[in-house]
Scaffold this motif. Structure first.
Motif, PDB file in Angstrom:
ATOM      1  N   LEU A 192      -0.515  -5.674   2.988  1.00  0.00           N
ATOM      2  CA  LEU A 192       0.635  -6.220   3.686  1.00  0.00           C
ATOM      3  C   LEU A 192       0.318  -7.617   4.137  1.00  0.00           C
ATOM      4  O   LEU A 192      -0.640  -7.835   4.875  1.00  0.00           O
ATOM      5  CB  LEU A 192       0.985  -5.335   4.898  1.00  0.00           C
ATOM      6  CG  LEU A 192       1.322  -3.884   4.545  1.00  0.00           C
ATOM      7  CD1 LEU A 192       1.658  -3.123   5.806  1.00  0.00           C
ATOM      8  CD2 LEU A 192       2.476  -3.815   3.572  1.00  0.00           C
ATOM      9  N   ARG A 251      -0.024  -3.639  14.032  1.00  0.00           N
ATOM     10  CA  ARG A 251       0.226  -3.400  12.607  1.00  0.00           C
ATOM     11  C   ARG A 251       1.665  -2.933  12.350  1.00  0.00           C
ATOM     12  O   ARG A 251       2.256  -3.277  11.313  1.00  0.00           O
ATOM     13  CB  ARG A 251      -0.765  -2.368  12.056  1.00  0.00           C
ATOM     14  CG  ARG A 251      -0.728  -1.010  12.711  1.00  0.00           C
ATOM     15  CD  ARG A 251      -1.864  -0.121  12.203  1.00  0.00           C
ATOM     16  NE  ARG A 251      -1.890   1.175  12.875  1.00  0.00           N
ATOM     17  CZ  ARG A 251      -1.215   2.227  12.459  1.00  0.00           C
ATOM     18  NH1 ARG A 251      -0.469   2.132  11.363  1.00  0.00           N
ATOM     19  NH2 ARG A 251      -1.271   3.369  13.111  1.00  0.00           N
ATOM     20  N   VAL A 252       2.243  -2.183  13.292  1.00  0.00           N
ATOM     21  CA  VAL A 252       3.633  -1.759  13.108  1.00  0.00           C
ATOM     22  C   VAL A 252       4.560  -2.968  13.144  1.00  0.00           C
ATOM     23  O   VAL A 252       5.563  -3.021  12.423  1.00  0.00           O
ATOM     24  CB  VAL A 252       4.036  -0.734  14.189  1.00  0.00           C
ATOM     25  CG1 VAL A 252       5.512  -0.351  14.050  1.00  0.00           C
ATOM     26  CG2 VAL A 252       3.171   0.518  14.096  1.00  0.00           C
ATOM     27  N   TYR A 254       4.556  -4.383   9.882  1.00  0.00           N
ATOM     28  CA  TYR A 254       5.297  -3.534   8.960  1.00  0.00           C
ATOM     29  C   TYR A 254       6.765  -3.966   8.861  1.00  0.00           C
ATOM     30  O   TYR A 254       7.392  -3.831   7.801  1.00  0.00           O
ATOM     31  CB  TYR A 254       5.250  -2.072   9.404  1.00  0.00           C
ATOM     32  CG  TYR A 254       3.910  -1.405   9.218  1.00  0.00           C
ATOM     33  CD1 TYR A 254       2.894  -1.996   8.473  1.00  0.00           C
ATOM     34  CD2 TYR A 254       3.649  -0.158   9.801  1.00  0.00           C
ATOM     35  CE1 TYR A 254       1.666  -1.376   8.306  1.00  0.00           C
ATOM     36  CE2 TYR A 254       2.428   0.471   9.645  1.00  0.00           C
ATOM     37  CZ  TYR A 254       1.428  -0.141   8.896  1.00  0.00           C
ATOM     38  OH  TYR A 254       0.221   0.485   8.746  1.00  0.00           O
ATOM     39  N   ALA A 271       6.263  -1.904   0.510  1.00  0.00           N
ATOM     40  CA  ALA A 271       5.784  -1.415   1.803  1.00  0.00           C
ATOM     41  C   ALA A 271       5.579   0.100   1.767  1.00  0.00           C
ATOM     42  O   ALA A 271       4.591   0.621   2.296  1.00  0.00           O
ATOM     43  CB  ALA A 271       6.773  -1.788   2.898  1.00  0.00           C
ATOM     44  N   VAL A 316       3.414   2.512   4.290  1.00  0.00           N
ATOM     45  CA  VAL A 316       4.242   2.331   5.484  1.00  0.00           C
ATOM     46  C   VAL A 316       5.293   3.434   5.540  1.00  0.00           C
ATOM     47  O   VAL A 316       5.992   3.692   4.558  1.00  0.00           O
ATOM     48  CB  VAL A 316       4.928   0.954   5.473  1.00  0.00           C
ATOM     49  CG1 VAL A 316       5.834   0.803   6.691  1.00  0.00           C
ATOM     50  CG2 VAL A 316       3.888  -0.150   5.448  1.00  0.00           C
ATOM     51  N   VAL A 344       9.747   3.617  10.927  1.00  0.00           N
ATOM     52  CA  VAL A 344       9.778   2.259  11.489  1.00  0.00           C
ATOM     53  C   VAL A 344      11.218   1.806  11.701  1.00  0.00           C
ATOM     54  O   VAL A 344      11.553   1.235  12.749  1.00  0.00           O
ATOM     55  CB  VAL A 344       9.043   1.272  10.569  1.00  0.00           C
ATOM     56  CG1 VAL A 344       9.220  -0.161  11.065  1.00  0.00           C
ATOM     57  CG2 VAL A 344       7.556   1.618  10.496  1.00  0.00           C
TER      58      VAL A 344
END
Length: 346
Positions: free
Chosen positions: A12, A214-215, A218, A229, A234, A239
Motif C-alpha cells: 500500500l 495503517r487504517v 487504507y 487494496a 485490506v 473500513v
C-alpha cells in the motif's frame, strides 16, 4: 546455488506518493500541490477583504468567521474521509440538521414542544452523536452490502431525513435550549470560539490517523484502487462502514455547533450546506475520484469559502448572488485541480 525469493504481495503506497508523471506536467504538479494551492488565494482574499471593508478585520467579524469555519469544517472533514475512499455521502447535510433535532426533541422538555423522555442535556448530547452514527451505519449498509450507488443512495437518504425532520416537529423551530447544549457553539476560550478549538482537535486527531495509522492509509488505498487494496489484505467493507459512521458522527457534531451558535433548531438547519461542503473539499485539493486529498487542505478550502462569503455579505451583495458564487467556486476549483493533478481522471 542461491535462489532468489520474490514476494508478490501488493504493498500500500503512502498517500503522499502521487502517480509518476513526466516532463513539464510533473514539474507543475510538484510546484502546485493541491492542498497548498489555496494558500496564496487565502492571502489575496484576506488583503482584499481588509481593503474593501474595515469591519472585515474587526474582532466580532473574525469571531463569526471562526465559528462558521468550525461548523462547516467539521462537516467537510467527514465528507473528505468519504471522498478519499472514492465514495459520496450527500446525506451529511440532513444528518447535520436531523441529529440535533432528534436528540433535543426526544430527550429534552422545551415548554411542551418536545417529548422530554429524559429531560437531560447530557443524554441529549449523547443521543445527537448516536443518531449521526446510526445514519452513517444505515448509509454504509446501502452502499457496502446492498451495493447501491453511493451518490444515488445517499441522495435518497438526504431527502428521507429532511422529510423526517419536517414531520417530527411539524415544521416548527425548537428553541429555549439549555446552556449545556449550546455551550460549544456559543462560548469562547481565550477570546476564540470554543467551536474553533473543537474543530482544531478533530483536525489534528484525524490528520494523525490518516498519516500515521495503517487504517488511515487504507482509506487512500481503497480510493486509489479498491481491488488492489482487497488483494493486499485490506478489509474494504469494514473500513468503508467505519468511514460512513465517522462521517455521520462528524456531521452531527457540526450540526450541534451551529445549533448552539443560533440557539435554536429550525427545520432548515443545514439545508443546501452539502454544496458548500463539496466546494470547500474541491478547493482544498480533495479528488472526487478518490485516493487523494488531505484534511488540512479541505479545511483551507473551508476557510477560503467562508471568507469569500463574508466579504460578499459585508459588501451587501444580495443573498441569491452569494449562493451563485458557490457553483462558480466549484468550477474554478475543478479547473485548478486539472493543473495540479488532483483530478486523476485527467
Amino acid at each position: 546455488m542461491n535462489a532468489t525469493t520474490s514476494t508478490d504481495t501488493p504493498t500500500l503506497s503512502s498517500p503522499q506518493e502521487p502517480a509518476t508523471a513526466k516532463g513539464p506536467r510533473r514539474s507543475l504538479q510538484s510546484f502546485l500541490k493541491p492542498e497548498l494551492a489555496v494558500v496564496p488565494v487565502l492571502v489575496v482574499v484576506i488583503v482584499a477583504g481588509a481593503v474593501l471593508n474595515p469591519a472585515f478585520l474587526s474582532y466580532n467579524n473574525i469571531f463569526g468567521i471562526l465559528q462558521q469555519t468550525a461548523e462547516l469544517g467539521v462537516l467537510v472533514m467527514g465528507l473528505t474521509l468519504v471522498l478519499i475512499t472514492g465514495k459520496f455521502d450527500l446525506s451529511l447535510e440532513s444528518t447535520f440538521g436531523l441529529a440535533p433535532m432528534v436528540g433535543v426533541y426526544v430527550f429534552l422538555s422545551l415548554d411542551g414542544t418536545a417529548l422530554g423522555l429524559a429531560d437531560s442535556p447530557v443524554v441529549a448530547l449523547v443521543a445527537i452523536l448516536v443518531v449521526g452514527a446510526l445514519i452513517g451505519l444505515f448509509n454504509s449498509a446501502l452502499v457496502v452490502y446492498l451495493k447501491f450507488n453511493a451518490f444515488i443512495a445517499t441522495l435518497a437518504t438526504l431527502i428521507l431525513l429532511r422529510g423526517i425532520s419536517l414531520g417530527l416537529t411539524h415544521g416548527e423551530t425548537l428553541s429555549g435550549l439549555p446552556p449545556l447544549i449550546t455551550a460549544m457553539g456559543q462560548q469562547s476560550f481565550i477570546g476564540l470560539p470554543v467551536s474553533f478549538f473543537v474543530a482544531l482537535i478533530v483536525l489534528v486527531v484525524l490528520s494523525l490517523f490518516l498519516s500515521r495509522h495503517r487504517v488511515g492509509r487504507y482509506l487512500y488505498a481503497i480510493g486509489g484502487n479498491q481491488l488492489a487494496a482487497r488483494v493486499a489484505g485490506v478489509r474494504v467493507e469494514r473500513v468503508l462502514i467505519g468511514v460512513f459512521v465517522v462521517a455521520g458522527v462528524l456531521a452531527a457534531l457540526a450540526g450541534l455547533l451551529q445549533m448552539g451558535r443560533i440557539d435554536s433548531i429550525p427545520t432548515s438547519l443545514g439545508q443546501n450546506l452539502i454544496f458548500s461542503a463539496f466546494a470547500a473539499a474541491v478547493l482544498g485539493g480533495v479528488s472526487l475520484n478518490g485516493g487523494r486529498g488531505t484534511l488540512s487542505g479541505a479545511c483551507g478550502g473551508v476557510l477560503l469559502l467562508v471568507l469569500i462569503q463574508n466579504i460578499l455579505v459585508l459588501a451587501q451583495v444580495p443573498g441569491y448572488w452569494i449562493n451563485a458564487t458557490t457553483g462558480a467556486i466549484i468550477l474554478v476549483a475543478l479547473l485548478i485541480s486539472r493543473f495540479t493533478g488532483a483530478d486523476k481522471s485527467s
